[in-house]
Write a protein that holds these residues in place. Structure first.
Motif, PDB file in Angstrom:
ATOM      1  N   GLY A 133      16.602  -7.464  12.780  1.00  0.00           N
ATOM      2  CA  GLY A 133      15.192  -7.539  12.453  1.00  0.00           C
ATOM      3  C   GLY A 133      14.274  -7.670  13.647  1.00  0.00           C
ATOM      4  O   GLY A 133      13.113  -8.000  13.477  1.00  0.00           O
ATOM      5  N   ILE A 173      10.505  -0.346  16.114  1.00  0.00           N
ATOM      6  CA  ILE A 173      11.132   0.765  15.416  1.00  0.00           C
ATOM      7  C   ILE A 173      10.130   1.899  15.293  1.00  0.00           C
ATOM      8  O   ILE A 173       8.922   1.677  15.313  1.00  0.00           O
ATOM      9  CB  ILE A 173      11.644   0.361  14.017  1.00  0.00           C
ATOM     10  CG1 ILE A 173      10.514  -0.153  13.134  1.00  0.00           C
ATOM     11  CG2 ILE A 173      12.763  -0.646  14.113  1.00  0.00           C
ATOM     12  CD1 ILE A 173      10.913  -0.379  11.703  1.00  0.00           C
ATOM     13  N   GLU A 204       6.712  -3.121  15.068  1.00  0.00           N
ATOM     14  CA  GLU A 204       7.789  -4.108  15.108  1.00  0.00           C
ATOM     15  C   GLU A 204       8.512  -4.148  13.775  1.00  0.00           C
ATOM     16  O   GLU A 204       7.902  -4.000  12.718  1.00  0.00           O
ATOM     17  CB  GLU A 204       7.238  -5.491  15.435  1.00  0.00           C
ATOM     18  CG  GLU A 204       6.846  -5.647  16.889  1.00  0.00           C
ATOM     19  CD  GLU A 204       6.626  -7.096  17.265  1.00  0.00           C
ATOM     20  OE1 GLU A 204       7.329  -7.971  16.714  1.00  0.00           O
ATOM     21  OE2 GLU A 204       5.772  -7.337  18.098  1.00  0.00           O
ATOM     22  N   ALA A 205       9.802  -4.357  13.812  1.00  0.00           N
ATOM     23  CA  ALA A 205      10.620  -4.349  12.598  1.00  0.00           C
ATOM     24  C   ALA A 205      10.281  -5.504  11.668  1.00  0.00           C
ATOM     25  O   ALA A 205      10.461  -5.402  10.463  1.00  0.00           O
ATOM     26  CB  ALA A 205      12.102  -4.406  12.965  1.00  0.00           C
ATOM     27  N   THR A 206       9.759  -6.597  12.199  1.00  0.00           N
ATOM     28  CA  THR A 206       9.436  -7.760  11.381  1.00  0.00           C
ATOM     29  C   THR A 206       8.035  -7.699  10.796  1.00  0.00           C
ATOM     30  O   THR A 206       7.596  -8.639  10.154  1.00  0.00           O
ATOM     31  CB  THR A 206       9.593  -9.053  12.201  1.00  0.00           C
ATOM     32  OG1 THR A 206       8.787  -8.953  13.378  1.00  0.00           O
ATOM     33  CG2 THR A 206      11.038  -9.282  12.585  1.00  0.00           C
ATOM     34  N   LEU A 258       9.228  -5.011   6.668  1.00  0.00           N
ATOM     35  CA  LEU A 258       9.933  -3.735   6.849  1.00  0.00           C
ATOM     36  C   LEU A 258      11.439  -3.935   6.932  1.00  0.00           C
ATOM     37  O   LEU A 258      12.207  -3.231   6.283  1.00  0.00           O
ATOM     38  CB  LEU A 258       9.418  -3.020   8.099  1.00  0.00           C
ATOM     39  CG  LEU A 258       7.912  -2.730   8.156  1.00  0.00           C
ATOM     40  CD1 LEU A 258       7.561  -2.090   9.495  1.00  0.00           C
ATOM     41  CD2 LEU A 258       7.482  -1.853   7.014  1.00  0.00           C
ATOM     42  N   HIS A 259      11.881  -4.889   7.740  1.00  0.00           N
ATOM     43  CA  HIS A 259      13.315  -5.081   7.928  1.00  0.00           C
ATOM     44  C   HIS A 259      13.993  -5.672   6.698  1.00  0.00           C
ATOM     45  O   HIS A 259      15.174  -5.472   6.487  1.00  0.00           O
ATOM     46  CB  HIS A 259      13.587  -5.949   9.161  1.00  0.00           C
ATOM     47  CG  HIS A 259      13.231  -7.391   8.993  1.00  0.00           C
ATOM     48  ND1 HIS A 259      11.926  -7.836   8.946  1.00  0.00           N
ATOM     49  CD2 HIS A 259      13.999  -8.485   8.845  1.00  0.00           C
ATOM     50  CE1 HIS A 259      11.910  -9.143   8.795  1.00  0.00           C
ATOM     51  NE2 HIS A 259      13.159  -9.567   8.727  1.00  0.00           N
ATOM     52  N   ARG A 300      14.667   0.903   8.835  1.00  0.00           N
ATOM     53  CA  ARG A 300      15.214   0.829  10.191  1.00  0.00           C
ATOM     54  C   ARG A 300      14.528   1.847  11.092  1.00  0.00           C
ATOM     55  O   ARG A 300      13.629   2.566  10.677  1.00  0.00           O
ATOM     56  CB  ARG A 300      16.719   1.118  10.168  1.00  0.00           C
ATOM     57  CG  ARG A 300      17.504   0.234   9.245  1.00  0.00           C
ATOM     58  CD  ARG A 300      18.000  -0.997   9.976  1.00  0.00           C
ATOM     59  NE  ARG A 300      18.904  -1.753   9.130  1.00  0.00           N
ATOM     60  CZ  ARG A 300      18.581  -2.922   8.584  1.00  0.00           C
ATOM     61  NH1 ARG A 300      17.404  -3.430   8.784  1.00  0.00           N
ATOM     62  NH2 ARG A 300      19.444  -3.560   7.843  1.00  0.00           N
ATOM     63  N   ASP A 301      15.009   1.934  12.321  1.00  0.00           N
ATOM     64  CA  ASP A 301      14.481   2.892  13.282  1.00  0.00           C
ATOM     65  C   ASP A 301      14.668   4.307  12.743  1.00  0.00           C
ATOM     66  O   ASP A 301      15.708   4.639  12.185  1.00  0.00           O
ATOM     67  CB  ASP A 301      15.199   2.720  14.617  1.00  0.00           C
ATOM     68  CG  ASP A 301      14.509   3.467  15.739  1.00  0.00           C
ATOM     69  OD1 ASP A 301      13.275   3.630  15.687  1.00  0.00           O
ATOM     70  OD2 ASP A 301      15.208   3.890  16.670  1.00  0.00           O
TER      71      ASP A 301
END
Length: 140
Positions: free
Chosen positions: A62, A66, A82-84, A120-121, A126-127
């Motif tokens: 996380g 991404i 950012e993934a978070t 998002l995570h 994901r990326d």
């Protein structure tokens, strides 16, 4: 309750531990095959009583930036976030690129519309993930 560290030597993928350069590989180090079967595996006991493999201290799933591909009816946008982050923050970034206000946007991931407070995570984005951007029906 007493917690104990359990060490397990995996012999499934390596025939002999004597073939390792210094005798054994520590749990935090990884061999050429990504750490699978290349030495000691450290285990930890979770509060619920589940025995799991101890995680590395590296970057978790996380964390970090991404790239998300956002498709509209006529355009595609590549956004780095950012993934978070939440979907609300993604909508704010998209409003700068599309000119469509965040309250007029509907974001769909895996066929389902996502709420603004979802991360998002946490939903599995994901990326290089793909999101569909639609304009809210009441605005049209």
């Amino acid at each position: 309750m007493e917690l104990k560290m359990i060490k397990w030597r995996s012999g499934r993928f390596c025939r002999s531990n004597s073939k390792l350069s210094n005798g054994s590989v520590k749990g935090g180090e990884k061999g050429g095959n990504g750490g699978v079967g290349s030495g000691e595996i450290k285990w930890e006991l979770r509060p619920g009583g589940m025995l799991v493999q101890k995680r590395d201290a590296g970057v978790s799933a996380g964390e970090g930036m991404i790239n998300v591909k956002v498709s509209t009816v006529s355009h595609c946008h590549d956004v780095s976030i950012e993934a978070t982050s939440t979907f609300r923050e993604l909508k704010k970034l998209l409003s700068l690129e599309t000119g469509l206000e965040p309250r007029h946007q509907r974001l769909l991931y895996r066929g389902k519309e996502k709420e603004d407070d979802e991360h998002l995570h946490m939903v599995g984005l994901r990326d290089k993930g793909k999101v569909l951007l639609l304009q809210h029906q009441a605005i049209k």
